[in-house]
Scaffold this active site. Structure first.
Site, PDB file in Angstrom:
ATOM      1  N   SER A   1      27.036  51.181  26.462  1.00  0.00           N
ATOM      2  CA  SER A   1      26.641  52.427  25.795  1.00  0.00           C
ATOM      3  C   SER A   1      25.935  52.095  24.492  1.00  0.00           C
ATOM      4  O   SER A   1      26.168  51.041  23.885  1.00  0.00           O
ATOM      5  CB  SER A   1      27.872  53.272  25.508  1.00  0.00           C
ATOM      6  OG  SER A   1      27.537  54.302  24.606  1.00  0.00           O
TER       7      SER A   1
ATOM      8  N   TYR B   1      36.299  53.158  20.970  1.00  0.00           N
ATOM      9  CA  TYR B   1      35.228  53.321  21.958  1.00  0.00           C
ATOM     10  C   TYR B   1      34.028  52.444  21.578  1.00  0.00           C
ATOM     11  O   TYR B   1      33.493  51.715  22.400  1.00  0.00           O
ATOM     12  CB  TYR B   1      34.804  54.785  22.085  1.00  0.00           C
ATOM     13  CG  TYR B   1      33.824  54.985  23.232  1.00  0.00           C
ATOM     14  CD1 TYR B   1      34.262  54.934  24.557  1.00  0.00           C
ATOM     15  CD2 TYR B   1      32.466  55.191  22.987  1.00  0.00           C
ATOM     16  CE1 TYR B   1      33.364  55.088  25.604  1.00  0.00           C
ATOM     17  CE2 TYR B   1      31.569  55.341  24.035  1.00  0.00           C
ATOM     18  CZ  TYR B   1      32.018  55.286  25.334  1.00  0.00           C
ATOM     19  OH  TYR B   1      31.142  55.423  26.369  1.00  0.00           O
TER      20      TYR B   1
END
Lengths: 484, 247
Positions: free
Chosen positions: B139, B152
């Site tokens: 990501s 994250y």
């Protein structure tokens, strides 16, 4: 000390020496027999097939085991005893050929049979019954073994030799390492006098001349090997160079006992005094293609044709003559990502001339030319799965281009068919491609039955197997699968 | 050449589901893995074609010990392996003032350790075969440590670095490793976040990721590609300014 356990997830990519075949397997390296037995027990409990691996010098899949467990035994490599009076040496299974000569040569002894490299283990040499350039004279590796210990998967130790438990002995020599673990080997070495050989090189213009000149020298030679330029065809097919070598008695050697010192034997660190050995493979790499190797082979032949004269000799150390392959570290990397395979058909003496022509022509028909061809004479022995026959062999190094694998595999099958047609044998240490049908035709149902019976006796559940054994002898039991 | 053989880990929803459906439609042999078998079956049934040839397995990527045998089983069923695509990801919301080792651990297990558990056997298989492609969906969140969700960002930075190492490790053996770093994609993960910059739907993300995988190159790219400009800016902001922003 915590017991050694087989890790569940860890895999290691393990290939054959030719790098053309590889697979991922689980892996463990026991340091001693106790750990070895514990690992075998765990594998049995898990139903995991186990392949034994030493130095990993077999060209094909002999020490590979996709999805199974590989036991790397290379730590069990001690020289246990050496008697310079009798020339008898006792070694652990993973001791290497190098460790033998380093210990014995200062006393004037040399291993009776050595392959073309000094890095294989003695147990590996036993499992493949390897041979040397003096096979026709002294037999194969198994012929110099006086005795060995086989540790079965059940933990029983069987001492065997030509006189004791001879049936076990004859199956274990050349037994692909799937009957048990060879933990100890007793070898008879050969007294060689000085540390050098007297070598004669002689070019031959074609295959007939190669056979004729080879046979003419065979009686008097201690070692005899032919090299073939496989690019040459037609009238030139089989052209090459023969090397004859003879021992030099100590009293005839100007350096005397100094020639036996390992420092006299070791290969030079630099080529032409300039290029470090470790870099040599990089310089060779650009030449390892069809055009480059055509030039290299032709130059080698013509250099010999122009400069070598029959009867003229030069001195070469035992190591220099025997272990040509070890001259260039990482030489196999010159073949690139696809690696190479080696194929070594053994053909009975009566039909070898015809068969070798056919083998080389078959390569040309498939558009795959071996970059190296080596020619030797052999003699039969009593071992069950021995490749040794009364005849000749032609070892071929064949590059596997990254995009030409299928073509090479097809050629391999075709070469196997030629061997079968001429009643020859396929040699397991060099093989990656033969199919079970070809092996059955080469070795015959009787030998295979004898081997299966011994497997049934020593490892009935088939705990030990390898990709090689499963490919060439699918009749063998394999743990974790239903009996075939 | 026969049908492409692919394992998609995290195929029950979002980008993973879209990837599996596109591959099935293209005639590939696909193994779909996810926690809920019923969802996987729905995904396969939703493919334009090829649902019959799909292999469905319920699997929790944090059940690390089960990966090795399952990998072997799937490679056996597929008859080999050309691509491994790891899409599983977890991003629970971390509230302002909330500090949760449990949530952090879950993200590391799903996003990082699960990827490692799957990529190791795949890498070994492909190194031996001298061929194959590993695709990891990381990501853009891994580009910088943002205040919103520390674990994250950490997990995606770890995945990006891991994939880079794997790419460098496997290059010499002819194996390709592709890092896909999506920006915003319309999935359960972004639900309720309102209007998001350059958002694309999962199908489009899947199409672009598979295109990267089929490019024959060993690369790391943003999805869509134009996110590189944003990444460049974000990476260039000095720390003493970055901490005052609400990025």
């Amino acid at each position: 000390m915590t017991a050694m356990t087989i890790q569940r997830g860890t895999r290691r990519v393990v290939g054959g020496f030719g790098r053309a075949v590889a697979s991922a397997a689980r892996f463990a390296a026991p340091a001693n027999e106790e750990e070895l037995l514990s690992l075998l027990g765990q594998a049995r409990a898990e139903g995991l097939p186990v392949a034994l691996r030493g130095a990993g010098r077999s060209y094909g899949d002999a020490a590979m085991n996709a999805a199974g467990l590989i036991l790397d035994l290379s730590a069990m490599n001690a020289v246990l005893d050496w008697n310079p009076e009798t020339g008898v040496m006792v070694l652990e299974g993973a001791a290497t050929i190098e460790s033998i000569w380093r210990r014995a040569l200062p006393d004037g002894w040399w291993p009776t049979v050595v392959p073309g490299t000094m890095f294989p283990t003695v147990a590996g040499c036993v499992a493949m019954n390897v041979h040397g350039k003096n096979h026709y004279r002294v037999g194969a590796f198994g012929d110099q073994v006086l005795e060995l210990d086989l540790l079965t998967v059940e933990g029983e130790k069987i001492t065997c030799g030509p006189e004791v438990n001879a049936d076990v002995f004859e199956a274990v020599i050349g037994g692909l390492g799937v009957l048990g673990v060879v933990t100890r080997v007793t070898l008879q070495l050969k007294h060689v006098g000085s540390g050098d050989l007297e070598v004669e090189a002689l070019s031959v213009p074609d295959l007939d001349a190669l056979f004729n000149e080879y046979e003419r020298r065979r009686e008097e030679a201690d070692y005899l090997v032919g090299w073939i330029d496989c690019f040459a065809r037609g009238a030139n097919l089989g052209r090459g160079v023969i090397h004859r070598a003879n021992y030099v008695p100590l009293e005839r050697h100007p350096a005397g006992a100094d020639s036996l010192d390992p420092s006299h034997q070791t290969l030079p660190d630099r080529f032409f005094g300039v290029i470090p050995r470790g870099l040599m493979w990089r310089l060779l790499k650009p030449w390892v293609n069809d055009l480059g190797m055509r030039l290299v082979n032709a130059s080698k032949y013509w250099a010999s044709r122009l400069f070598d004269r029959a009867g003229t000799t030069f001195k070469q150390s035992h190591v220099g003559f025997a272990f040509l392959l070890d001259y260039v570290p990482r030489w196999r990397d010159t073949y690139g990502l696809g690696g190479f395979i080696q194929v070594q058909p053994f053909i009975p003496a009566q039909t070898a001339r015809v068969a070798f022509r056919e083998l080389i022509e078959t390569c040309h028909e498939h558009g795959v030319i071996p970059y190296l061809g080596v020619f030797k004479r052999h003699r039969p022995d009593q071992f069950v799965l021995s490749h040794a026959i009364d005849g000749y062999s032609l070892a071929l190094d064949i590059r596997v281009p990254a995009d030409g694998r299928e073509r090479v595999w097809k050629l391999g099958e075709a070469l196997g068919d030629v061997v079968v047609r001429h009643g020859g044998r396929i040699y397991f240490a060099k093989d990656a491609l033969a199919n079970a049908g070809q092996i059955e035709a080469c070795y015959g149902p009787d030998r295979i039955e004898r081997f299966l019976a011994m497997k049934e006796r020593l490892d009935p559940n088939g705990l030990l197997s390898s990709e090689l054994s499963r490919r060439v002898l699918p009749q063998l039991p394999v743990v974790g699968t239903s009996t075939p | 050449m026969g049908a492409e053989r692919v394992i998609v880990v995290g195929a029950s929803s979002g980008i993973g589901a879209a990837i599996a459906q596109q591959l099935l439609g293209e005639g590939a042999k696909v193994a779909l893995l996810g926690r809920r078998e019923s969802l996987l079956q729905e995904v396969a049934n939703g493919a334009p074609s090829g649902a019959d040839s799909a292999i469905i397995r319920a699997h929790d990527v944090t059940d690390f010990d089960s990966v090795s045998p399952l990998f072997d089983e799937l490679v056996g069923l597929l008859g080999g392996l050309d691509k491994l695509i790891y899409v599983s990801g977890s991003m629970p919301t971390i509230e302002e003032h909330e500090y949760s080792p449990e949530k952090d651990r879950q993200m590391m297990e799903v996003n990082v350790l699960g990827a490692m558990a799957w990529m190791n056997p795949a890498a070994a298989h492909m190194e031996a075969a001298r061929a194959g492609t590993i695709i990891g969906v990381s990501s853009i969140a891994g580009e910088r440590g943002r205040r919103g969700n520390p674990a994250y960002c950490t997990s995606k930075a770890a995945m990006t670095t891991y994939l880079e190492s794997l790419r460098n490790r496997l290059h010499r053996y002819g194996v390709r490793v592709v890092t896909a770093k999506p920006g915003f994609v319309r999935t359960a993960m972004t639900e309720g976040m309102g209007d998001l910059l350059w958002i694309i739907d999962a199908k489009e993300a899947a199409r672009q990721i598979l295109k990267l995988g089929a490019s024959g190159r060993s690369i790391s790219r943003f999805v869509p590609g134009r996110w590189w400009m944003v990444a460049l800016v974000i990476r260039s902001i000095p720390s003493w300014i970055f901490r005052k922003l609400n990025l």
